[in-house]
Design an enzyme around this catalytic site. Structure first.
Site, PDB file in Angstrom:
ATOM      1  CG  HIS A  78      68.860  30.317  51.074  1.00 23.23           C
ATOM      2  ND1 HIS A  78      68.017  31.104  50.315  1.00 23.23           N
ATOM      3  CD2 HIS A  78      68.421  29.035  50.922  1.00 23.23           C
ATOM      4  CE1 HIS A  78      67.102  30.332  49.737  1.00 23.23           C
ATOM      5  NE2 HIS A  78      67.323  29.084  50.089  1.00 23.23           N
ATOM      6  CD1 TRP A  79      65.695  34.662  55.169  1.00 29.17           C
ATOM      7  CD2 TRP A  79      65.808  33.356  56.979  1.00 29.17           C
ATOM      8  NE1 TRP A  79      66.036  35.455  56.223  1.00 29.17           N
ATOM      9  CE2 TRP A  79      66.113  34.685  57.356  1.00 29.17           C
ATOM     10  CE3 TRP A  79      65.819  32.362  57.958  1.00 29.17           C
ATOM     11  CZ2 TRP A  79      66.422  35.048  58.662  1.00 29.17           C
ATOM     12  CZ3 TRP A  79      66.133  32.711  59.255  1.00 29.17           C
ATOM     13  CH2 TRP A  79      66.422  34.035  59.603  1.00 29.17           C
TER      14      TRP A  79
END
Length: 260
Positions: A151-152
């Site tokens: 996840h960013w």
């Protein structure tokens, strides 16, 4: 990226085979920080990879291969190469004449997690970071020195507001990694008393658009602080902006001489 940045990143590459954020495509060994102890094998593998996956665009310190660009065509999770390219574009083109903004590419942010204070200080000094009002960190949830992460999110230091603002398009998924990074860097950035503030923001409607959200939020915030010199009062990002961004990035890459 300045020469000293590359020196620090090479040092970490020698210490760890992979210190970048996850590349969710087959080409996991194509990143700038990847290192192979067998130089001959590495050269041979690199040549094979170059033929199978040619370069689409070299832009300042970013390098996009065709497989990277293909991620923009469909419902795919963006890798750090795409985010790095866009941060290079913001730094060297869109905000070239704005010294208030400092965009830290994801592979550098990832390395920061494992740098000691002397290395961090060297990096920040190179960019005069202690005098930058706004610093953008593209952040991955990878907590190891191996390739990984899912996840960013975006962490932004606003020096005028003495606050690290965190923008996460998937609830509070990255709160832990973002707070850890803030704790690691805030004293060296001269903002020891800065507080952490998770922000409500547009949420992704699927499991793969976190990278696009980071790019769009970076654009949105940079434009806002460029005009108002603070983050407080930032309007909500519009979903249409996110939906259009992949096509816009493809057009940008082509306009800069890249191949699609």
């Amino acid at each position: 990226m300045l020469p000293n940045d590359r020196k620090i990143l090479r040092q970490h590459a020698r210490q760890n085979q992979n210190q970048t954020a996850r590349r969710p495509i087959q080409r996991l060994n194509a990143g700038r920080l990847n290192h192979n102890n067998n130089n001959n094998n590495n050269s041979s593998n690199h040549n094979k990879m170059s033929k199978a996956d040619p370069i689409s665009l070299s832009f300042h310190d970013s390098c996009l291969r065709m497989s990277d660009v293909q991620l923009l065509h469909g419902p795919r999770w963006l890798n750090d190469q795409i985010l790095s390219f866009y941060y290079e574009y913001l730094s060297h083109v869109k905000y070239k004449n704005n010294n208030d903004l400092y965009f830290i590419a994801p592979e550098v942010t990832q390395c920061m997690k494992y740098m000691d204070d002397s290395e961090l200080e060297m990096l920040f000094d190179e960019h005069d970071a202690v005098n930058k009002p706004f610093i953008f960190f593209a952040l991955n949830d990878n907590g190891t020195t191996e390739a990984g992460g899912t996840h960013w999110s975006l962490l932004v230091l606003s020096r005028p507001e003495k606050t690290f603002f965190h923008f996460d398009s998937y609830g509070n998924n990255n709160t832990g990694p973002s707070m850890e990074l803030m704790t690691k860097v805030k004293e060296l950035l001269g903002v020891r008393q800065a507080k952490f503030r998770p922000m409500r923001c547009l949420q992704q409607a699927n499991g793969y658009d976190c990278g696009i959200h980071v790019i769009c939020m970076t654009d949105h915030i940079a434009d806002y602080v460029n005009r108002y010199e603070l983050i407080e009062g930032l309007p909500t990002l519009h979903i249409d902006t996110v939906k259009a961004k992949r096509a816009e990035l493809l057009k940008l890459i082509l306009s800069l001489g890249g191949k699609d």
